[in-house]
Design an enzyme around this catalytic site. Sequence first.
Site, mmCIF file in Angstrom:
data_model
loop_
_atom_site.group_PDB
_atom_site.id
_atom_site.type_symbol
_atom_site.label_atom_id
_atom_site.label_comp_id
_atom_site.label_asym_id
_atom_site.label_seq_id
_atom_site.Cartn_x
_atom_site.Cartn_y
_atom_site.Cartn_z
ATOM 1 N N ARG A 202 0.988 -1.212 0.078
ATOM 2 C CA ARG A 202 0.076 0.100 -0.008
ATOM 3 C C ARG A 202 0.989 1.264 0.123
ATOM 4 O O ARG A 202 0.552 2.262 -0.626
ATOM 5 C CB ARG A 202 -1.080 0.065 1.201
ATOM 6 C CG ARG A 202 -1.924 -1.109 1.195
ATOM 7 C CD ARG A 202 -3.081 -0.784 2.351
ATOM 8 N NE ARG A 202 -3.564 0.300 2.312
ATOM 9 C CZ ARG A 202 -4.239 0.761 3.193
ATOM 10 N NH1 ARG A 202 -4.093 0.138 4.527
ATOM 11 N NH2 ARG A 202 -4.949 1.955 3.166
ATOM 12 N N CYS A 261 -0.661 6.711 8.817
ATOM 13 C CA CYS A 261 -0.965 5.162 8.153
ATOM 14 C C CYS A 261 -2.155 5.542 7.469
ATOM 15 O O CYS A 261 -2.143 6.380 6.581
ATOM 16 C CB CYS A 261 -1.401 4.276 9.387
ATOM 17 S SG CYS A 261 -2.884 4.950 10.470
#
Length: 307
Positions: A202, A261
Amino acid sequence: MAEDVLADVQVGAGFGSGNGFSTLIDAATLAAHAGDADWRIFDCRHQLADTSYGERAYAEGHLPGAHFLHLDRDLSSAKTGRNGRHPLPDPAVLAERLATAGVGESTQVIAYDDAGGMMAGRLWWLLRWLGHRRVAVLDGGVAAWLRAGLPLTSELPGASARALLPLPSAQDLQAAVVDAPTIVAALGSDQHCLIDARGADRFRGENETIDPVGGHIPGARNRFFGGNLTPEGTFRPADELRREWLDVLDGVPPTQVVCYCGSGVSACHNLLALEIAGLAGARLYPGSWSEWCTRGDDGLPRRPIAR
């Protein structure tokens, strides 16, 4: 060089110190204190793909005396579509919710989950954001509790409200976080060291199934939060965490670190790992990638993205 800069920091400071537990606690120690009047335990189990999972798991069986906190309702505030998937809760609302469960100024708080501390770390950070240092994560969560031969229960804890925690000043609350405009203004400088807690794929912009755009903030470094854990799901020893994090920081002092995050949850896991490693002082970008990859409220073009 990084060791020289940070040599005076105590590794693992706060683990069962005279001021209570402020990073981690093991299952046996928690069991010995579970009935203490000024201890409160919180079940933080949650799944992003099934937001009712935590409540079901809690009803089926939880640590004796534990209260349940929901990531979306209790540990976050309302989403606007531009403030990320888990915006920070209103401090006064969170303090009131905790007070109804019996959290006061002297209360030792323990948070647990079944995800290696990813969800429990959010409550750990939020309480420290409110100025409450007597908060720790059950190392290994539910699995460690069961491995120790300790029971779960479906019995609900009694109500025992306390006076509200005294809230820090707005200035102190703001000092613990970094917002998107501040990061944008500092891009290309060494003002901040951005650490992305998501998985490497990601971070690279691959396999993005949660947020509408893949990638990372330009200049960020990647430290997947799962790297803080052993195969059994407990935190790795403080000295190991310290060595690895010093390599990640490469001479940057923790006070320049900004953790993020996908939505400001697993970033708290990295903040906890830094604390365990004796590298305190890092801050959180609460909106994280889910805010960064949307257009800002100021109407400016989408913030820059790296892949």
